[in-house]
Scaffold this motif. Structure first.
Motif, short mmCIF file in Angstrom:
data_model
loop_
_atom_site.label_atom_id
_atom_site.label_comp_id
_atom_site.label_asym_id
_atom_site.label_seq_id
_atom_site.Cartn_x
_atom_site.Cartn_y
_atom_site.Cartn_z
N GLU A 289 38.44 -14.77 29.70
CA GLU A 289 39.54 -15.70 29.90
C GLU A 289 39.26 -17.12 29.41
N ARG A 290 37.97 -17.49 29.33
CA ARG A 290 37.62 -18.84 28.91
C ARG A 290 36.55 -18.78 27.80
N PRO A 291 36.93 -18.28 26.62
CA PRO A 291 35.95 -18.12 25.54
C PRO A 291 35.36 -19.42 25.03
N GLU A 292 35.97 -20.55 25.40
CA GLU A 292 35.45 -21.84 24.95
C GLU A 292 34.19 -22.26 25.73
N ILE A 293 33.92 -21.61 26.85
CA ILE A 293 32.72 -21.94 27.62
C ILE A 293 31.49 -21.53 26.82
N ASP A 294 30.60 -22.47 26.59
CA ASP A 294 29.37 -22.14 25.85
C ASP A 294 28.11 -22.41 26.66
N LEU A 295 28.28 -22.94 27.89
CA LEU A 295 27.11 -23.27 28.70
C LEU A 295 27.43 -23.05 30.17
N VAL A 296 26.51 -22.39 30.87
CA VAL A 296 26.61 -22.24 32.33
C VAL A 296 25.31 -22.76 32.91
N VAL A 297 25.41 -23.61 33.92
CA VAL A 297 24.22 -24.21 34.52
C VAL A 297 24.15 -23.88 36.00
N THR A 298 22.94 -23.79 36.52
CA THR A 298 22.76 -23.52 37.94
C THR A 298 21.42 -24.06 38.41
N ASN A 299 21.31 -24.28 39.72
CA ASN A 299 20.06 -24.73 40.35
C ASN A 299 19.59 -23.67 41.34
N VAL A 300 18.29 -23.45 41.40
CA VAL A 300 17.72 -22.48 42.31
C VAL A 300 16.49 -23.10 42.96
N ASP A 301 16.34 -22.92 44.27
CA ASP A 301 15.12 -23.37 44.91
C ASP A 301 13.92 -22.74 44.21
N ALA A 302 12.91 -23.55 43.94
CA ALA A 302 11.78 -23.09 43.14
C ALA A 302 11.03 -21.92 43.77
N SER A 303 11.17 -21.73 45.08
CA SER A 303 10.49 -20.62 45.74
C SER A 303 11.32 -19.34 45.76
N ASN A 304 12.57 -19.43 45.29
CA ASN A 304 13.46 -18.27 45.34
C ASN A 304 13.24 -17.40 44.10
N ASP A 305 12.14 -16.66 44.12
CA ASP A 305 11.78 -15.84 42.96
C ASP A 305 12.82 -14.78 42.65
N TYR A 306 13.45 -14.23 43.69
CA TYR A 306 14.43 -13.17 43.46
C TYR A 306 15.60 -13.68 42.62
N MET A 307 16.22 -14.81 43.03
CA MET A 307 17.39 -15.29 42.30
C MET A 307 17.00 -15.82 40.93
N THR A 308 15.83 -16.42 40.82
CA THR A 308 15.36 -16.87 39.51
C THR A 308 15.25 -15.68 38.56
N ARG A 309 14.72 -14.58 39.06
CA ARG A 309 14.55 -13.38 38.23
C ARG A 309 15.91 -12.77 37.86
N VAL A 310 16.84 -12.71 38.81
CA VAL A 310 18.19 -12.21 38.51
C VAL A 310 18.82 -13.03 37.40
N ASN A 311 18.72 -14.35 37.51
CA ASN A 311 19.31 -15.21 36.48
C ASN A 311 18.67 -14.96 35.12
N GLN A 312 17.38 -14.80 35.08
CA GLN A 312 16.70 -14.53 33.81
C GLN A 312 17.18 -13.22 33.21
N GLN A 313 17.44 -12.21 34.03
CA GLN A 313 17.94 -10.94 33.54
C GLN A 313 19.33 -11.09 32.90
N LEU A 314 20.06 -12.10 33.33
CA LEU A 314 21.39 -12.34 32.80
C LEU A 314 21.40 -13.31 31.62
N GLY A 315 20.23 -13.81 31.24
CA GLY A 315 20.14 -14.66 30.07
C GLY A 315 19.87 -16.12 30.35
N TYR A 316 19.73 -16.50 31.62
CA TYR A 316 19.42 -17.89 31.94
C TYR A 316 17.99 -18.22 31.52
#
Length: 346
Positions: A289-316
């Motif tokens: 719906e929004r093909p003009e989006i070219d950047l997605v940003v997010t913050n994760v607590d540095a100790s939250n290894d699970y969410m950091t890893r999930v984001n990396q799997q999605l291309g972050y």
């Protein structure tokens, strides 16, 4: 030594020249403090300035000028509800003029402007670990209470194959922009409450206590601010309850950037990949719906290894570590007052 003049700055009344001055200052500061970050264009930057973050009831700006040139900016934000006892500060100074007391003078002036009743804590966020800001906040008596990882998803670089994640059996996806459907809003509010499990280091930050009323108030607030608020949830079909969710926002004046907000899976349903499922679904929907989006940003607590890893799997991609620091308002005011001249503190 040349005098620095500090004055309030009204975004609504600002001239084009002043907004350009803000932009030039920020770009110079970001080149040193955030060299990994994409350089925003002028319109995007102004849009970010005007976008009041969720949970903020008041935002004020001060600028420092030397011989008419804008050399520093100070921003204060007063929080709502659970965090209304703190005031968040952000100070930027031209790199070549740092360690001359300009930032300290900006902070002193900002805190002199009648903090809200009951305010006890000054919070600094987004300070680059190892950058110029870290020794400055430590010298002022701030305590680092949390380390936060900034992750950035370049949409064109990542590619859609990373977002083809199946929905686990016994579950279905639902999505909406704006208001949650009436038949899901109660379990959605309960699911949002699971964010209280998210690590926040030693920060005094308190997550909201979510209820149906609180959800509707947040939706109204986003609508008033012109924020496009998207939600994807995963529903457990046997109970017909929301058991996982993710949220993403697009702010006015920032057409090419999306901000990934909370992602939550409720206890008892974790360990099945639901966080990755909803985030991948969000990306598929967003880009359809929004093909003009070219950047997605997010913050994760540095100790939250699970969410950091999930984001990396999605291309972050992890770009840098940022610090959150806190200081008692009274102690900081005393220190700033005792410092006297602007050169006693870095």
């Amino acid at each position: 030594m040349m005098t620095v003049d500090i004055s309030p700055f009204d975004l609504d009344e600002a001239s084009e020249a002043d907004l350009r001055g803000q932009y030039d200052l920020a770009i110079a500061a970001f080149a040193v403090d955030r060299p990994d970050a994409p350089k925003p264009d002028y319109d995007t930057f102004v849009g970010r300035l005007r976008a009041i973050p969720p949970g903020v009831s008041r935002q004020r700006f001060w600028v420092a000028r030397r011989e008419g040139r804008m050399v520093g900016i100070g921003i204060t934000q007063v929080s709502r509800s659970e965090n209304d006892n703190n005031i968040v500060v952000d100070v930027r100074v031209l790199p070549e003029l740092r360690r001359q007391g300009i930032g300290t003078a900006l902070l002193r002036r900002a805190l002199s402007e009648s903090p809200p009743e009951g305010c006890e804590l000054v919070v600094g966020r987004g300070v680059t670990a190892g950058g110029d800001g870290e020794p400055w906040i430590r010298a002022l008596g701030f305590t680092v209470v949390q380390r936060v990882t900034l992750q950035v998803l370049g949409v064109r670089e990542a590619g859609p194959a990373l977002w083809e994640v199946p929905v686990p059996a016994g579950h279905r996806l639902e999505r909406w922009t704006g208001a949650a459907p009436d038949d899901l809003v109660e379990s959605y509010a309960r699911a949002r409450g699971a964010i209280h499990d998210a690590p926040t280091g030693d920060s005094s930050y308190r997550h909201p206590h979510w209820s149906v009323l609180r959800v509707r108030q947040a939706e109204d607030d986003a609508r008033r601010r012109g924020v496009e608020h998207r939600t994807v949830v995963v529903v457990h079909e046997a109970s017909d309850a929301v058991v996982g969710l993710t949220e993403l926002e697009i702010f006015p004046g920032m057409p090419g950037t999306a901000v990934q907000q909370d992602t939550v899976v409720v206890p008892g349903h974790r360990g099945h990949g639901l966080g990755r499922t909803v985030k991948a679904a969000m990306m598929r929907w967003l880009l359809a719906e929004r093909p003009e989006i070219d950047l997605v940003v997010t913050n994760v607590d540095a100790s939250n290894d699970y969410m950091t890893r999930v984001n990396q799997q999605l291309g972050y991609v992890t770009t840098r570590t940022m610090l959150t620091a806190e200081a008692a308002l009274g102690a900081l005011e005393s220190r700033l007052g005792a410092a006297g001249g602007d050169h006693d503190i870095p």
